[in-house]
Design an enzyme around this catalytic site. Structure first.
Site, short mmCIF file in Angstrom:
data_model
loop_
_atom_site.label_atom_id
_atom_site.label_comp_id
_atom_site.label_asym_id
_atom_site.label_seq_id
_atom_site.Cartn_x
_atom_site.Cartn_y
_atom_site.Cartn_z
N SER A 11 0.80 -1.23 0.00
CA SER A 11 0.00 0.00 0.00
C SER A 11 0.83 1.28 0.00
O SER A 11 0.31 2.34 -0.32
CB SER A 11 -0.96 0.01 1.19
OG SER A 11 -0.26 0.20 2.39
N LYS A 33 0.82 4.52 6.80
CA LYS A 33 0.22 5.36 5.76
C LYS A 33 0.80 6.77 5.85
O LYS A 33 1.48 7.13 6.80
CB LYS A 33 -1.30 5.46 5.92
CG LYS A 33 -2.04 4.13 5.96
CD LYS A 33 -2.04 3.41 4.64
CE LYS A 33 -2.77 2.08 4.78
NZ LYS A 33 -2.52 1.19 3.70
#
Length: 182
Positions: free
Chosen positions: A39, A80
């Site tokens: 990701s 993230k």
């Protein structure tokens, strides 16, 4: 015999202090993590090893574009990039990030954008369509993975309470060829 006993006792004390000090540093200040998944590509790759600076967010909230590690579930931590801070209005139009109406460049996405042939890297959205509010709530952040098409992030799980943030990903130390400070 007494000299050997004293020397052994000193070694045991030194070892105990070292173990306690290492535990305190790991629990309160720095922790190693291993990136699990794609990701955050191309910035981070699966199996990259990093150091998370836990101390940085004991003082205040994250900065925009920091890479952070947070508790997503009881069993899983996510890594993230911080996109929106408390009070920010976040939206994407034409594969471009707008925060509070201002256009932001995201140079860390250029490698993926240049490879695309079938549409935008980031689908258009505004905050209200995702969380039902126009701005990021106080005490929360909005995060996204750099691999926008394959990232489970705030577009799917909502905003993240700042108290769930473990810290900032500060250093990639493995593989050696990827050594760098973030």
């Amino acid at each position: 015999m007494t000299k050997k006993k004293n020397e052994l006792l000193e070694w045991i004390k030194a070892l105990a202090i070292a173990v306690i000090l290492a535990a305190v540093i790991r629990y309160f200040f720095f922790a190693p993590i291993i990136v699990d998944g794609h990701s955050m590509m191309p910035t981070l790759h699966t199996q990259d090893r990093m150091i998370v600076n836990k101390f940085s967010y004991k003082i205040g909230e994250p900065d925009r574009f920091d890479i952070v590690v947070f508790h997503a579930t009881v069993d899983k931590d996510y890594i993230k990039r911080v996109i929106g801070l408390p009070g920010d209005h976040v939206e994407y139009k034409n594969d471009t990030l707008y925060i509070n109406g201002k256009k932001y460049e995201e140079p860390y996405l250029e490698e993926y954008k240049n490879q695309l042939v079938d549409g935008p890297l980031t689908e258009p959205f505004d905050l209200e369509s995702i969380i039902g509010q126009e701005t990021v709530p106080e005490g929360h952040i909005f995060v996204m993975g750099d691999n926008r098409r394959q990232s489970k992030d705030s577009r799917h799980i909502g905003t993240i309470p700042i108290e769930e943030v473990m810290g900032k990903a500060s250093l990639v130390y493995w593989p050696i060829s990827s050594f760098r400070f973030e």
